[in-house]
Design a protein around this motif. Structure first.
Motif, short mmCIF file in Angstrom:
data_model
loop_
_atom_site.label_atom_id
_atom_site.label_comp_id
_atom_site.label_asym_id
_atom_site.label_seq_id
_atom_site.Cartn_x
_atom_site.Cartn_y
_atom_site.Cartn_z
N TYR A 48 37.03 32.76 36.10
CA TYR A 48 38.50 33.12 36.00
C TYR A 48 38.67 34.13 34.88
CZ TYR A 48 37.89 30.58 31.49
OH TYR A 48 37.08 30.31 30.27
N TYR A 60 35.56 38.69 33.40
CA TYR A 60 35.35 37.27 33.76
C TYR A 60 34.80 36.37 32.70
CZ TYR A 60 36.54 39.32 38.55
OH TYR A 60 37.19 39.47 39.48
N ALA A 83 43.45 34.61 37.53
CA ALA A 83 42.94 34.42 38.50
C ALA A 83 41.71 33.66 38.66
CB ALA A 83 42.76 35.87 39.19
N ALA A 85 38.51 31.56 41.03
CA ALA A 85 37.62 31.61 42.18
C ALA A 85 36.56 30.76 41.86
CB ALA A 85 37.17 33.05 42.61
N GLU A 102 40.27 34.30 45.40
CA GLU A 102 40.99 33.86 44.03
C GLU A 102 42.38 33.36 44.26
OE1 GLU A 102 38.92 37.19 41.10
OE2 GLU A 102 40.86 37.57 41.84
#
Length: 632
Positions: A48, A60, A83, A85, A102
């Motif tokens: 994220y 990240y 965001a 994933a 995402e």
């Protein structure tokens, strides 16, 4: 041969797993991430990042979980998008699945963490005691607002009793309130769905305080270095702990587009890049803050970058004289100056002459041209200069005058005096014409003998006398001039001289024409008119005995007749001041010597001169029309 089961698992690769990101009601700064599938034999890894950060590996964050299909992300920022994933791997496998797509999630809102940056612009106090106050504040940043700002609440309190003077709600970042002349305290609160921000407070001084306040910043300078504006100042009060710097474009009339910045106890400030634009003039003010009160500012105008003016100054010529003229020009607009005007240069030249330049200070907007030639055409223009260069204005042409105002005034004064003299003389001439004529143009007698006609010259005497009765007369008479006659006689000597007749010839002609005048009559006129030396003449010789009786008889008759004529004529003795020897009565001249008339007279009577005329008694005199007064 079928490979063993463990070997098959090592070669299995999972498909990307989609995730679902949701906020948790009632929990701040948290997101719940979930996905589908049986994860009892798998391990997952969550990635994220904050959406405000760039898409790079350093942005990240990772979390690893096993044997579950949900996870809660904590220690996040409020009302921030993230965001998220996920990728997974079977236990014992060597291959991770691809990262899934995402998904975006937003954390829950929170009450704003910071108060708004509040500022004010004060209008002048009105005579009625009221004035307008423009309130401005900056929009909170996302990490400060912690949510969507729904609006702002403004309240005004009087400083004396803390009563509410005004209250407003607005969604804008500015508002105008009308206050009276006393001191106020204004508060502004921003609010979102989660709550209110801290209260921003600003004190508004009263009109009396503002009029008595004085600037505490004594020196203020600006400079540009490394594409940045630097402001430096000095203060006279050591108790000042902070400052507010305000700047705006001088051409901007909207007060809500002004910029400001609160700084600490520092006397130097470097503006960030992009705060100023080139070729624009900015007004920069420094407000000292003393005991939470904003005091009177000090201001300066400055350019971030200067250039040559876009247009030159528009000039015109006034008060054109014989040798002087004044050239005026208008100040260049701030939007076209492109910098601070340092000086003006006036260029002028005569037709066919050399150009002359004169430089003046930027504070002057006119210049007097001197030592010009009269009645000559000149062209001139003005150049405005900055530190980057100068720009010429349009050229103008003018002609100097032939005469100066002093000369024109003298001409008009002389003409007026001349006209006044002529008018005065005309009025006097109309009123005192005869008197002035006698003073300036007196009558001067001048003899002019009239031309006698041939008939008058050849006309014979009425009573020709014989030689025996011819008697030498004693005097020659001159006719009397009446009172109404304007002309005067010249001297008898001059008249006789012009007619070429001497005194002896005149006596002889009187003797030839006959002697009928009585001796007593001659003696009478001699005693009245002639001076004493002329009266006392030597005695006349006696005539011959043969003619003595005739002579006495004729003399007595003539004397009686002459007395009668003299009584009727009412003669007056008057003298001409211009002719001392002329008289206006009949004058008798005595011959000094008597001669005997020739016994034998010529057959023709002698022609008398034009000036002499024979009288009725045979006595000759000078006629009045023989003498004419002429004016010179």
């Amino acid at each position: 041969m079928t490979p063993p089961k463990q070997q098959q698992q090592q070669t299995v690769k999972l498909e990307p797993t989609p995730v679902k990101v949701e906020n948790i009601p009632g929990k701040k700064k948290m997101l719940n991430v979930s996905w589908e599938g049986d994860m009892n034999r798998a391990t997952c890894r969550i990635r994220y990042r904050n959406m405000k950060q760039t898409d790079s590996k350093e942005a990240y964050n990772f979390r690893e979980i096993s044997r579950q299909n949900y996870f809660e992300l904590t220690t996040l920022q409020s009302f921030t998008e993230y965001a998220v994933a996920i990728q997974c791997i079977f236990n014992g496998s060597r291959f991770w699945s691809e990262w899934g797509r995402e998904q975006i999630g937003t954390t829950e809102e929170e009450a704003p963490s910071k108060e708004v940056d509040l500022w004010r612009v004060l209008e002048k106090c009105q005579p009625a005691g009221s004035r307008q106050v423009h309130l401005l504040w900056k929009k909170l940043k996302e990490n400060e607002s912690l949510g969507i700002i729904k609006g702002y609440r403004i309240k005004c309190y009087t400083k004396s009793n803390h009563s509410v003077a005004c209250a407003k709600n607005t969604t804008d970042e500015s508002v105008t309130v009308l206050l009276m002349g006393q001191a106020y305290v204004i508060s502004v609160i921003a609010h979102n769905a989660a709550g209110d921000s801290p209260e921003a407070v600003l004190r508004i001084p009263s009109c009396a305080e503002e009029s008595k306040d004085h600037p505490r910043v004594v020196i203020l300078n600006t400079s540009v270095s490394n594409e940045q504006m630097i402001v430096e100042w000095k203060t006279s009060d050591s108790d000042i702990h902070s400052y507010v710097i305000e700047w705006y474009d001088v051409l901007e009339i909207d007060v809500y587009k002004r910029s400001w910045q609160y700084i600490g106890n520092n006397t130097t400030w470097t503006f960030q890049k992009g705060a100023f634009q080139q070729y624009k003039c900015y007004n920069i003010s420094v407000y000292p803050v003393y005991k939470d009160e904003i005091k009177a500012p000090s201001s300066i105008s400055a350019y971030f970058k200067q250039g040559r003016p876009l247009d030159g100054p528009a000039a015109k010529v006034e008060n054109i004289n014989k040798n002087e003229a004044i050239i005026k020009w208008e100040e260049i607009e701030k939007g076209k100056a492109n910098g601070a005007i340092t000086n003006y240069t006036i260029f002028y030249r005569s037709e066919g002459g050399n150009e002359i330049g004169k430089t003046v200070n930027a504070s002057l907007l006119q210049y007097q041209l001197k030592s010009l030639q009269s009645n000559v055409k000149y062209t001139a223009h003005v150049m405005a200069s900055t530190i980057a260069g100068g720009t010429n204005g349009s050229a103008i042409a003018f002609y100097t005058k032939r005469l100066s105002p002093v000369e024109i005034v003298l001409i008009y004064v002389f003409a007026g005096l001349l006209f006044l003299c002529l008018l005065t003389f005309t009025l006097l001439w109309g009123l005192k014409r005869r008197k002035l004529k006698k003073i300036f143009w007196p009558k001067i007698p001048y003899p002019k003998l009239p031309e006698m006609s041939q008939d008058n010259l050849e006309k014979p005497l009425k009573e020709p006398q014989s030689e025996e009765n011819t008697v030498i007369p004693e005097v020659i008479s001159v006719l009397k001039v009446d009172d109404h006659d304007e002309y005067q006689l010249l001297k008898l000597e001059d008249c006789l001289g012009q007619t070429k007749v001497t005194t002896e010839d005149a006596l002889c002609q009187h003797e030839a024409s006959g002697s009928r005048e009585a001796p007593s009559l001659g003696q009478h006129f001699r005693s009245q008119l002639l001076p004493a030396p002329l009266i006392q003449q030597p005695p006349l010789p006696k005539p011959e005995e043969s003619s003595s009786e005739d002579y006495q008889n004729s003399s007595c008759k003539d004397e009686v007749k002459q007395d009668q004529d003299q009584t009727n004529m009412k003669e007056k003795t008057e003298f001409n001041p211009y002719l001392k020897n002329t008289v206006r009565t009949r004058e008798f001249l005595v011959c000094e010597t008597l001669s005997v008339v020739k016994k034998k007279e010529k057959k023709k009577q002698p022609v008398l001169p034009p000036a002499c005329v024979s009288g009725g008694n045979g006595q000759q005199y000078v006629a009045l029309d023989a003498v004419v007064l002429t004016e010179h």
